[in-house]
Design an enzyme around this catalytic site. Structure first.
Site, PDB file in Angstrom:
ATOM      1  N   TYR A 142       0.869  -1.344   0.023  1.00 31.45           N
ATOM      2  CA  TYR A 142       0.035   0.070   0.066  1.00 31.45           C
ATOM      3  C   TYR A 142       1.072   1.254   0.063  1.00 31.45           C
ATOM      4  O   TYR A 142       0.134   2.331   0.061  1.00 31.45           O
ATOM      5  CB  TYR A 142      -1.025   0.003   1.208  1.00 31.45           C
ATOM      6  CG  TYR A 142      -0.535  -0.312   2.431  1.00 31.45           C
ATOM      7  CD1 TYR A 142       0.256   0.473   3.203  1.00 31.45           C
ATOM      8  CD2 TYR A 142      -1.108  -1.324   3.246  1.00 31.45           C
ATOM      9  CE1 TYR A 142       0.825   0.489   4.533  1.00 31.45           C
ATOM     10  CE2 TYR A 142      -0.769  -1.742   4.522  1.00 31.45           C
ATOM     11  CZ  TYR A 142       0.125  -0.735   5.088  1.00 31.45           C
ATOM     12  OH  TYR A 142       0.520  -1.237   6.402  1.00 31.45           O
ATOM     13  N   LYS A 157       4.570   4.426   4.952  1.00 33.96           N
ATOM     14  CA  LYS A 157       5.604   3.362   3.993  1.00 33.96           C
ATOM     15  C   LYS A 157       5.777   4.098   2.611  1.00 33.96           C
ATOM     16  O   LYS A 157       6.722   3.721   2.028  1.00 33.96           O
ATOM     17  CB  LYS A 157       4.658   2.242   3.687  1.00 33.96           C
ATOM     18  CG  LYS A 157       4.507   1.521   5.252  1.00 33.96           C
ATOM     19  CD  LYS A 157       5.583   0.705   5.832  1.00 33.96           C
ATOM     20  CE  LYS A 157       5.522  -0.230   6.990  1.00 33.96           C
ATOM     21  NZ  LYS A 157       6.706  -0.559   7.409  1.00 33.96           N
TER      22      LYS A 157
END
Ligand code: COA
Length: 254
Positions: A142, A157
């Site tokens: 993701y 992330k």
């Protein structure tokens, strides 16, 4: 000469498996974590493997603690060549129900924690004239797709993935360093599995979405990490390898 590596969040799940495998592979290993009891258990398990190690209690959100940990590693082993930015925090929460502090907490651990440790490491490289050092980051698919329900982790992330590529260029030129990332899919026996697979039914739904039909194991992630950090991967830089049984590619359109 034996090289030294620090694994953050290294007392459980993937971090623990990577730390144990890296020591098996001949690295001096420093494990950091927040929980003293888990660190003591990890110290015991690392003692069963030949070589040197150190455990350090610290929180990657604490910039000074990251600097102190890197310096303790350098004092103990002479220099610190490598780092695995594994420490993470995550929970499922719809973004319209998330508190600002919930957002900040995950960003602080995942994105700022990765920066804090990487920045402390490079300062050590400068002082000790380390060339050919390494950083291995842990991201998630993701980072480049949508992360509905985990917005802070997804945003963090994505930042870590970009930092991986940016530092691969900056520090590749400057320090001949290799900066890479692993994107694990659903992995059993991890904090992520505990937090994100909320019920056996939910875990089963996730499993069915993995083309290989199962969760991965921390040991599989550790095997890839050992290879990516080895001389066999000496031309790998700025790369993110998904180890996920084909999970992120599976859109099941038909
Ligand atoms: N849903 C919504 N908000 C949540 C939440 C949840 N499940 N869990 C925590 N939060 C919010 C808290 O309410 C708090 O915000 P507030 O002050 O506005 O109430 C904020 O997040 C910080 O929570 P706190 O428990 O004080 O943070 P912590 O520093 O003790 O813990 C976490 C950090 C929340 C990420 C914790 O889950 C953790 O330590 N995780 C590490 C392991 C992990 O997540 N592993 C999975 C990695 S994939």
């Amino acid at each position: 000469m034996t090289q030294t590596i620090m694994v953050t969040g290294g007392t459980s799940g993937m971090g623990k498996a990577m730390a144990l495998a890296l020591k098996e592979a001949g690295w001096n290993v420093i494990v950091t974590g927040r929980d003293l009891e888990r660190l003591q258990q990890m110290d015991h398990e690392l003692k069963q493997i030949a070589g040197e190690h150190l455990t350090i209690q610290m929180d990657v959100r604490d910039t000074d603690a990251c600097i102190a940990a890197v310096n303790q590693a350098r004092e103990t082993f002479g220099r610190l060549e490598a780092l695995v930015n594994n420490a993470a925090g995550n929970f499922i929460c719809p973004t319209d129900e998330l508190s600002p502090n919930g957002w900040k907490t995950v960003i602080d651990i995942v994105l700022n924690g990765t920066f804090n440790c990487s920045h402390a490491l490079v300062k050590g490289w400068q002082e000790d004239d380390v060339k050919g050092g390494q950083i291995l980051n842990i991201v998630a698919s993701y980072a480049w797709q949508a992360g509905a329900g985990v917005a802070p982790s997804a945003a963090a992330k994505a930042g870590v993935l970009n930092l991986t590529r940016t530092l691969a260029v900056e520090w590749g030129y400057k320090y001949h360093a290799r900066i890479n990332a692993i994107s694990p899919g659903p992995i059993e026996r991890t904090g992520g599995a505990d937090k994100l697979a909320m019920s056996p039914e939910h875990a089963e739904r996730i499993r069915r979405n993995v083309p290989l039909g199962r969760f991965g194991t921390p040991e599989e992630i550790a095997g890839l990490a050992v290879w990516m950090l080895s001389d066999q991967a000496s031309y790998l830089n700025g790369e993110c390898i998904a180890l996920d049984g084909g999970h992120w590619l599976n859109k099941q359109p038909f």
